[in-house]
Design a protein around this motif. Structure first.
Motif, PDB file in Angstrom:
ATOM      1  N   LEU A   1     -59.234 -17.637 -49.233  1.00  0.00           N
ATOM      2  CA  LEU A   1     -60.177 -18.745 -49.056  1.00  0.00           C
ATOM      3  C   LEU A   1     -61.104 -18.513 -47.858  1.00  0.00           C
ATOM      4  O   LEU A   1     -62.300 -18.781 -47.916  1.00  0.00           O
ATOM      5  CB  LEU A   1     -59.425 -20.076 -48.905  1.00  0.00           C
ATOM      6  N   ILE A   2     -60.522 -17.959 -46.763  1.00  0.00           N
ATOM      7  CA  ILE A   2     -61.344 -17.613 -45.590  1.00  0.00           C
ATOM      8  C   ILE A   2     -62.379 -16.569 -45.992  1.00  0.00           C
ATOM      9  O   ILE A   2     -63.570 -16.685 -45.691  1.00  0.00           O
ATOM     10  CB  ILE A   2     -60.460 -17.070 -44.437  1.00  0.00           C
ATOM     11  N   ALA A   3     -61.905 -15.523 -46.728  1.00  0.00           N
ATOM     12  CA  ALA A   3     -62.788 -14.433 -47.146  1.00  0.00           C
ATOM     13  C   ALA A   3     -63.931 -14.964 -48.018  1.00  0.00           C
ATOM     14  O   ALA A   3     -65.081 -14.562 -47.866  1.00  0.00           O
ATOM     15  CB  ALA A   3     -61.995 -13.367 -47.896  1.00  0.00           C
ATOM     16  N   VAL A   4     -63.603 -15.899 -48.919  1.00  0.00           N
ATOM     17  CA  VAL A   4     -64.622 -16.471 -49.799  1.00  0.00           C
ATOM     18  C   VAL A   4     -65.665 -17.245 -48.984  1.00  0.00           C
ATOM     19  O   VAL A   4     -66.870 -17.105 -49.214  1.00  0.00           O
ATOM     20  CB  VAL A   4     -63.988 -17.391 -50.874  1.00  0.00           C
ATOM     21  N   SER A   5     -65.203 -18.010 -47.980  1.00  0.00           N
ATOM     22  CA  SER A   5     -66.170 -18.793 -47.204  1.00  0.00           C
ATOM     23  C   SER A   5     -67.032 -17.885 -46.332  1.00  0.00           C
ATOM     24  O   SER A   5     -68.220 -18.141 -46.145  1.00  0.00           O
ATOM     25  CB  SER A   5     -65.467 -19.878 -46.381  1.00  0.00           C
ATOM     26  N   ILE A   6     -66.445 -16.782 -45.829  1.00  0.00           N
ATOM     27  CA  ILE A   6     -67.239 -15.801 -45.072  1.00  0.00           C
ATOM     28  C   ILE A   6     -68.301 -15.191 -45.988  1.00  0.00           C
ATOM     29  O   ILE A   6     -69.470 -15.076 -45.626  1.00  0.00           O
ATOM     30  CB  ILE A   6     -66.331 -14.687 -44.482  1.00  0.00           C
ATOM     31  N   HIS A   7     -67.872 -14.840 -47.203  1.00  0.00           N
ATOM     32  CA  HIS A   7     -68.807 -14.214 -48.142  1.00  0.00           C
ATOM     33  C   HIS A   7     -69.923 -15.186 -48.542  1.00  0.00           C
ATOM     34  O   HIS A   7     -71.079 -14.792 -48.695  1.00  0.00           O
ATOM     35  CB  HIS A   7     -68.049 -13.739 -49.385  1.00  0.00           C
ATOM     36  N   ARG A   8     -69.583 -16.482 -48.689  1.00  0.00           N
ATOM     37  CA  ARG A   8     -70.593 -17.496 -49.028  1.00  0.00           C
ATOM     38  C   ARG A   8     -71.607 -17.628 -47.909  1.00  0.00           C
ATOM     39  O   ARG A   8     -72.797 -17.780 -48.153  1.00  0.00           O
ATOM     40  CB  ARG A   8     -69.911 -18.841 -49.254  1.00  0.00           C
ATOM     41  N   ARG A   9     -71.115 -17.538 -46.683  1.00  0.00           N
ATOM     42  CA  ARG A   9     -71.959 -17.738 -45.513  1.00  0.00           C
ATOM     43  C   ARG A   9     -72.906 -16.551 -45.315  1.00  0.00           C
ATOM     44  O   ARG A   9     -74.087 -16.727 -45.091  1.00  0.00           O
ATOM     45  CB  ARG A   9     -71.039 -17.904 -44.310  1.00  0.00           C
TER      46      ARG A   9
END
Lengths: 229, 134
Positions: free
Chosen positions: A19-27
């Motif tokens: 989930l952290i990785a996904v939010s980093i990628h979204r950002r």
């Protein structure tokens, strides 16, 4: 009891890292921020810091790992959604995939041989472009090492996902069919996940390319080992 | 409610995977059970035996979070750091270089074939239009 707690902890940690990785990628949205890579780095760093061996991790990790099979089954969905498009473009997709798969096997084997690596390593490296379970079976059938084959599959997958934008620019690949076929043939499901971000159509082409190359590589693998290794 | 629906549908997908696995083991095929399961589901959907809405929530969930299911396998790389010391670094370069060749050649070939076909199609359309004008 403690084992159960550790397993649950590992499971939860993986989901949180994802989930952290996904939010980093979204950002940031950069190719090198693909969620698989970021989540893997977070998890490996954490396991190394706390001196947790991989086998212990897998007590919890296996519950996610087990869903890999049904996740591959679920790829029938984008395939179905874009069935008319894929029927129309079947020939370009299949020919492109066959060409790439053959070049991948030949170049991998010849380069590793030229660099002077052992046959065991060459046979583990050669099936790198196909999905992990198949690559492991193929490597094993020719005397390669299974876990090592999985590592090369990951390098091809993550590497392909990270560099796909750059590779497609260099080779002047603009069409979503070319994008998808390249990602699926070179980088299996990780490439497909990346292509899915580009567009649903590219993702579908990638799914077809990945599925077809799995079958095609399985058939030509023994021949290429015999010819080049 | 939605969570329960997704969970049940994922269980059904797991069942399809087990069927694929069974077919693979019975027929001693090289193709993995998951890929057979995928082909099976595709055929069932195309022929309308299975309706998309029966599985849609689970399918969307799995496809959207595809990357999550690879993470436990990729973490396995931590057991092989030693191999990639010194000359072993070359192996990473070889795999990456070969991956570039595969992606470029397969992408370019399929794109060339699609563009050629689209050009043919537009030529045919132009010819028809010319005939119509004449």
């Amino acid at each position: 009891m403690t084992e159960g707690v550790i397993a649950l902890g590992m499971f939860t940690a993986t989901v949180i890292a994802y989930l952290i990785a996904v939010s980093i990628h979204r950002r940031f949205g950069k190719p090198f921020t693909v969620p698989v890579l970021i989540a893997t780095i977070i998890m490996v760093a954490g396991l190394l810091i706390f001196h947790i061996p991989y086998d212990t991790y897998m007590e919890g990790g296996k519950w996610i790992d087990r869903l890999l099979g049904p996740a591959v089954v679920a790829l029938a969905y984008p395939l179905y959604q874009h069935r008319n498009l894929l029927k129309e473009l079947m020939v370009p997709i299949l020919v492109g995939t066959s060409v790439g798969a053959a070049i991948g096997l030949a170049s991998g084997i010849l380069l590793a041989k030229w660099a002077g690596f052992d046959t065991v390593i060459i046979h583990s490296l050669a099936p790198k472009s196909v999905t992990t379970p198949v690559a492991m079976v193929l490597a094993d059938s020719q005397g390669g090492i299974k876990p090592l084959a999985a590592v090369f599959v990951m390098i091809a997958g993550i590497g392909g996902a990270i560099f796909s934008t750059w590779i497609n620019k260099i080779f002047h690949v603009h069409h979503y069919i070319g994008w998808g076929v390249g990602a699926g043939t070179a980088s299996h499901a990780i490439g497909t996940a990346r292509a899915m971000e580009v567009s649903g159509k590219a993702g579908s082409a990638s799914t077809v390319a990945m599925s077809y190359s799995t079958v095609f590589v399985s058939i030509i693998f023994p021949l290429f080992i015999w010819l080049f290794a | 409610m939605n969570v329960v629906r997704i969970a049940v549908q994922i269980l059904l997908l797991y069942g399809l995977y087990l069927v694929g696995d069974f077919i693979q083991r019975t027929l001693h095929l090289f193709i993995p059970g998951s890929v057979i399961g995928m082909v099976l589901l595709f055929i069932l959907l195309v022929f309308g035996v299975v309706k998309v809405r029966w599985l849609e929530a689970g399918l969307q969930f799995m496809v959207r979070h595809l990357a999550l299911f690879f993470i436990p396998a990729t973490i396995g790389i931590m057991n092989y750091f030693d191999l990639f010391k010194g000359k072993g670094m070359l192996l990473i370069a070889i795999v990456l270089f070969s991956t570039v060749l595969v992606m470029g050649s397969s992408g370019l070939t399929s794109q060339w074939l699609v563009n050629r076909r689209e050009k043919h199609a537009s030529k045919r359309n132009n010819a028809v239009q010319r005939e119509e004008k004449a």
